[in-house]
Design a protein around this motif. Structure first.
Motif, PDB file in Angstrom:
ATOM      1  N   MET A   1       9.033   4.803  -4.773  1.00  0.00           N
ATOM      2  CA  MET A   1      10.325   5.507  -4.724  1.00  0.00           C
ATOM      3  C   MET A   1      11.182   5.240  -5.959  1.00  0.00           C
ATOM      4  N   PHE A   2      11.209   3.993  -6.411  1.00  0.00           N
ATOM      5  CA  PHE A   2      11.980   3.671  -7.621  1.00  0.00           C
ATOM      6  C   PHE A   2      11.431   4.416  -8.833  1.00  0.00           C
ATOM      7  N   TYR A   3      10.118   4.578  -8.883  1.00  0.00           N
ATOM      8  CA  TYR A   3       9.494   5.252 -10.023  1.00  0.00           C
ATOM      9  C   TYR A   3       9.994   6.688 -10.176  1.00  0.00           C
TER      10      TYR A   3
ATOM     11  N   LEU B   1       6.091   9.761   1.077  1.00  0.00           N
ATOM     12  CA  LEU B   1       5.038   8.740   1.212  1.00  0.00           C
ATOM     13  C   LEU B   1       5.639   7.334   1.217  1.00  0.00           C
ATOM     14  N   GLY B   2       6.535   7.075   0.266  1.00  0.00           N
ATOM     15  CA  GLY B   2       7.195   5.772   0.192  1.00  0.00           C
ATOM     16  C   GLY B   2       8.000   5.463   1.444  1.00  0.00           C
ATOM     17  N   SER B   3       8.688   6.465   1.959  1.00  0.00           N
ATOM     18  CA  SER B   3       9.500   6.295   3.170  1.00  0.00           C
ATOM     19  C   SER B   3       8.642   5.944   4.386  1.00  0.00           C
ATOM     20  N   VAL B   4       7.498   6.612   4.510  1.00  0.00           N
ATOM     21  CA  VAL B   4       6.580   6.343   5.626  1.00  0.00           C
ATOM     22  C   VAL B   4       6.047   4.915   5.548  1.00  0.00           C
ATOM     23  N   PHE B   5       5.605   4.506   4.351  1.00  0.00           N
ATOM     24  CA  PHE B   5       5.106   3.138   4.156  1.00  0.00           C
ATOM     25  C   PHE B   5       6.181   2.109   4.484  1.00  0.00           C
TER      26      PHE B   5
ATOM     27  N   ALA C   1       5.814  -7.440   3.239  1.00  0.00           N
ATOM     28  CA  ALA C   1       6.393  -7.441   1.890  1.00  0.00           C
ATOM     29  C   ALA C   1       5.522  -6.677   0.898  1.00  0.00           C
ATOM     30  N   VAL C   2       4.216  -6.823   1.012  1.00  0.00           N
ATOM     31  CA  VAL C   2       3.285  -6.121   0.106  1.00  0.00           C
ATOM     32  C   VAL C   2       3.419  -4.610   0.292  1.00  0.00           C
ATOM     33  N   ILE C   3       3.455  -4.162   1.554  1.00  0.00           N
ATOM     34  CA  ILE C   3       3.569  -2.720   1.830  1.00  0.00           C
ATOM     35  C   ILE C   3       4.931  -2.183   1.382  1.00  0.00           C
ATOM     36  N   ILE C   4       5.993  -2.957   1.625  1.00  0.00           N
ATOM     37  CA  ILE C   4       7.337  -2.532   1.206  1.00  0.00           C
ATOM     38  C   ILE C   4       7.449  -2.502  -0.315  1.00  0.00           C
ATOM     39  N   ALA C   5       6.799  -3.450  -0.995  1.00  0.00           N
ATOM     40  CA  ALA C   5       6.793  -3.455  -2.465  1.00  0.00           C
ATOM     41  C   ALA C   5       6.135  -2.183  -2.995  1.00  0.00           C
ATOM     42  N   LEU C   6       5.025  -1.801  -2.379  1.00  0.00           N
ATOM     43  CA  LEU C   6       4.331  -0.565  -2.763  1.00  0.00           C
ATOM     44  C   LEU C   6       5.235   0.647  -2.514  1.00  0.00           C
TER      45      LEU C   6
END
Length: 198
Positions: free
Chosen positions: A121-123, A10-14, A111-116
């Motif tokens: 992913m970091f979590y 999910l993170g990779s797609v975003f 930036a907002v989408i990449i932060a999400l």
């Protein structure tokens, strides 16, 4: 474990969607290897996605050595998926003009989408690769939060890239970088709070 890898996907797609739709069209530099690839693209005949692939896989080797097998594998998966999705979306989203004309607005949305994406992913102890790996190393050996560690690693890329391009790219990229790095810590904090409540 399955949920962790679903979150990495999910993170990779975003991350990839945001990069292709909002960052690459304006040649914005939110730091990271995507920023380095945009800078190098000005001097090399390869696409940003191809340059990104080479840099990311080099840093994955570093992840395995310094961060250990578990984080190394998760970073390998996150980085590979992000790179593949960026290459894939570059072919699908072939617009003649950027979907958001204003560079500042594009930087903020991206930036907002990449932060999400990065926060997710970091979590789960993964990342999209690149300078995220360096930030994870800084976090491992210091008490610095991941977002601030990214700011340290990425600010130089933004400054160099901005100076090589123009004032608008420099300002919009720096704005995007601040939103991304502060947003990542916020996303991780929100996820942790929600899990504690459950």
């Amino acid at each position: 474990l399955v949920i962790e890898y679903l979150l990495i996907i999910l993170g990779s797609v975003f991350y990839a969607t945001s990069t292709v739709l909002f960052i690459f069209p304006h040649l914005l530099l939110l730091g990271g290897t995507s920023g380095i690839s945009v800078i190098l693209n000005a001097f090399l005949s390869f696409s940003p996605a191809s340059i990104l692939m080479v840099i990311n896989f080099s840093l994955i080797i570093v992840a395995f050595i310094v961060l250990g097998k578990d984080m190394g594998i998760k970073t390998l998966v996150g980085s590979t998926l992000t790179t593949v999705f960026i290459g894939f979306f570059e072919k699908i989203f072939c617009f003649e003009e950027p979907i958001v004309q204003n560079q500042y607005i594009s930087a903020v949305i991206g930036a907002v989408i990449i932060a999400l994406a990065s926060g997710i992913m970091f979590y789960v102890q993964s990342s999209s690769g690149g300078t995220d790996v360096i930030a994870l190393i800084i976090q491992k050996f210091t008490s610095i939060k991941i977002g601030k560690a990214l700011l340290i690693t990425d600010v130089l890329i933004v400054i160099i890239g901005g100076l090589l391009s123009n004032k608008v790219i420099l300002i919009s990229s720096f704005l995007g970088l601040l939103i991304k790095t502060l947003g990542i810590d916020l996303v991780i904090k929100i996820i942790k709070k929600r899990l504690v409540k459950k």
